[in-house]
Write a protein that holds these residues in place. Structure first.
Motif, mmCIF file in Angstrom:
data_model
loop_
_atom_site.group_PDB
_atom_site.id
_atom_site.type_symbol
_atom_site.label_atom_id
_atom_site.label_comp_id
_atom_site.label_asym_id
_atom_site.label_seq_id
_atom_site.Cartn_x
_atom_site.Cartn_y
_atom_site.Cartn_z
ATOM 1 N N LEU A 39 0.824 -1.208 0.000
ATOM 2 C CA LEU A 39 0.000 0.000 0.000
ATOM 3 C C LEU A 39 0.858 1.257 0.000
ATOM 4 N N ASP A 40 1.940 1.229 0.756
ATOM 5 C CA ASP A 40 2.833 2.387 0.809
ATOM 6 C C ASP A 40 3.416 2.721 -0.559
ATOM 7 N N LEU A 41 3.643 1.696 -1.372
ATOM 8 C CA LEU A 41 4.225 1.913 -2.691
ATOM 9 C C LEU A 41 3.224 2.503 -3.677
ATOM 10 N N GLY A 42 1.941 2.539 -3.269
ATOM 11 C CA GLY A 42 0.942 3.219 -4.072
ATOM 12 C C GLY A 42 -0.012 2.292 -4.781
ATOM 13 N N SER A 43 -1.306 2.485 -4.534
ATOM 14 C CA SER A 43 -2.329 1.717 -5.233
ATOM 15 C C SER A 43 -3.621 2.519 -5.218
ATOM 16 N N SER A 44 -4.105 2.901 -6.405
ATOM 17 C CA SER A 44 -5.340 3.675 -6.498
ATOM 18 C C SER A 44 -6.557 2.847 -6.117
ATOM 19 N N LEU A 45 -6.391 1.526 -6.033
ATOM 20 C CA LEU A 45 -7.513 0.654 -5.675
ATOM 21 C C LEU A 45 -7.771 0.619 -4.178
ATOM 22 N N HIS A 46 -6.843 1.147 -3.393
ATOM 23 C CA HIS A 46 -6.951 1.050 -1.940
ATOM 24 C C HIS A 46 -6.713 2.422 -1.290
ATOM 25 N N PRO A 47 -7.659 3.356 -1.457
ATOM 26 C CA PRO A 47 -7.468 4.688 -0.865
ATOM 27 C C PRO A 47 -7.548 4.650 0.657
ATOM 28 N N ARG A 48 -6.963 5.645 1.275
ATOM 29 C CA ARG A 48 -7.028 5.765 2.729
ATOM 30 C C ARG A 48 -8.420 6.224 3.146
ATOM 31 N N PRO A 49 -8.743 5.998 4.440
ATOM 32 C CA PRO A 49 -7.898 5.514 5.527
ATOM 33 C C PRO A 49 -7.650 4.017 5.460
ATOM 34 N N TRP A 50 -6.535 3.600 6.112
ATOM 35 C CA TRP A 50 -6.218 2.185 6.268
ATOM 36 C C TRP A 50 -6.278 1.845 7.746
ATOM 37 N N GLN A 51 -6.838 0.698 8.034
ATOM 38 C CA GLN A 51 -6.861 0.220 9.421
ATOM 39 C C GLN A 51 -6.168 -1.134 9.476
ATOM 40 N N THR A 52 -5.101 -1.204 10.250
ATOM 41 C CA THR A 52 -4.335 -2.435 10.396
ATOM 42 C C THR A 52 -4.774 -3.156 11.659
ATOM 43 N N TRP A 53 -5.124 -4.433 11.509
ATOM 44 C CA TRP A 53 -5.622 -5.242 12.618
ATOM 45 C C TRP A 53 -4.734 -6.461 12.824
ATOM 46 N N HIS A 54 -4.481 -6.779 14.068
ATOM 47 C CA HIS A 54 -3.785 -8.006 14.416
ATOM 48 C C HIS A 54 -4.825 -9.109 14.573
#
Length: 262
Positions: free
Chosen positions: A151-166
């Motif tokens: 995602l950090d490298l860039g993807s227009s298919l996955h706009p922010r916000p991002w939520q990271t879950w364990h």
């Protein structure tokens, strides 16, 4: 190995090994992700003059060429579970993105009813389906996993916000390890779903035996973009790009929110 297959794999390994100043695991994984996401289907076809094919007798050589990759060897010393497995069940991260689901949920993608209709397959055939299941990647000991790097490298298919879950995996969950080209060929051959000229994994059949399928970095280097003859035809070329697990059942303890990236 035929010249075309050997040339493709040699070029791939050289690209992965081209950066020799990768002093951190994060930098090494970012380089891996950048290189492997560039190996798209058109790129493979252009190099091979058509569909790139690994003969069954060549899968062992492909795995050996992956073993010669210095970048993988460097990563293996720090994060062996990403490179060769087995899966680290205590470090699985799932990332929700806008406008898609931000919170992990067992339904509808992991609804067991999707796999109970005889003869019916859930969604279009795919070597990496996004219409069912749930994908995680293994978090590094000092940071996020490869889905976040992607995602950090860039993807227009996955706009922010991002939520990271364990998502801690419960102990009894059976996970199939794909650790090379030979493993991928055996996997598709064991669970074939013929569609036109391609043989895809029958994910409904896989779900009856396994909770998840773990694709390691070694397997990605060896098999990405290659079709391999199996009993029912030619296995469709996989493009997984990064270490990840496709979960076909919900087998997690309570999810814990790790990070929100606005």
């Amino acid at each position: 190995m035929r010249p075309t297959s050997a040339r493709i794999l040699s070029r791939r390994v050289k690209q992965l090994d081209a950066a020799d100043d990768l002093t951190t695991t994060d930098a090494a994984l970012r380089h891996f992700t950048s290189v492997m996401t560039s190996w798209t289907e058109p790129e493979m076809a252009a190099l091979a003059g058509g569909p790139a094919i690994l003969a069954p007798s060549e899968t062992e050589e492909a795995d050996e060429m992956a073993d010669d990759c210095r970048l993988l060897d460097r990563l293996r010393r720090d994060e062996e579970s990403l490179v060769r497995g087995p899966l680290d069940r205590g470090r699985q991260h799932w990332i929700g993105t806008s406008p898609h689901t931000l919170v992990p949920d067992r339904r509808p993608a992991l609804d067991p009813d999707r796999f109970t209709v005889p003869g019916e397959h859930p969604g279009p055939p795919s070597t990496k389906p996004f219409h069912l299941g749930l994908f995680t990647s293994t978090a590094r000991r000092d940071g996020p996993g490869m889905w976040r790097i992607y995602l950090d490298l860039g993807s227009s298919l996955h706009p922010r916000p991002w939520q990271t879950w364990h998502l801690p995996v419960t102990a009894p969950a059976a996970v199939l390890e794909i650790n090379g080209a030979g493993d991928w060929a055996a996997f598709v051959g064991r669970y074939p779903l013929v569609h036109g000229d391609d043989v895809h994994p029958d994910w409904a059949g896989v779900a009856r035996d396994y909770a998840g399928v773990h694709m390691t970095l070694r397997a990605i280097v060896a098999v990405q973009g290659f079709r391999i003859p199996v009993r029912d035809g030619l296995a469709a070329a996989p493009f997984w790009d990064i270490e990840s697990v496709l979960w076909l059942r919900w087998c997690f303890a309570a999810p814990r929110l790790v990070e929100v990236t606005p």
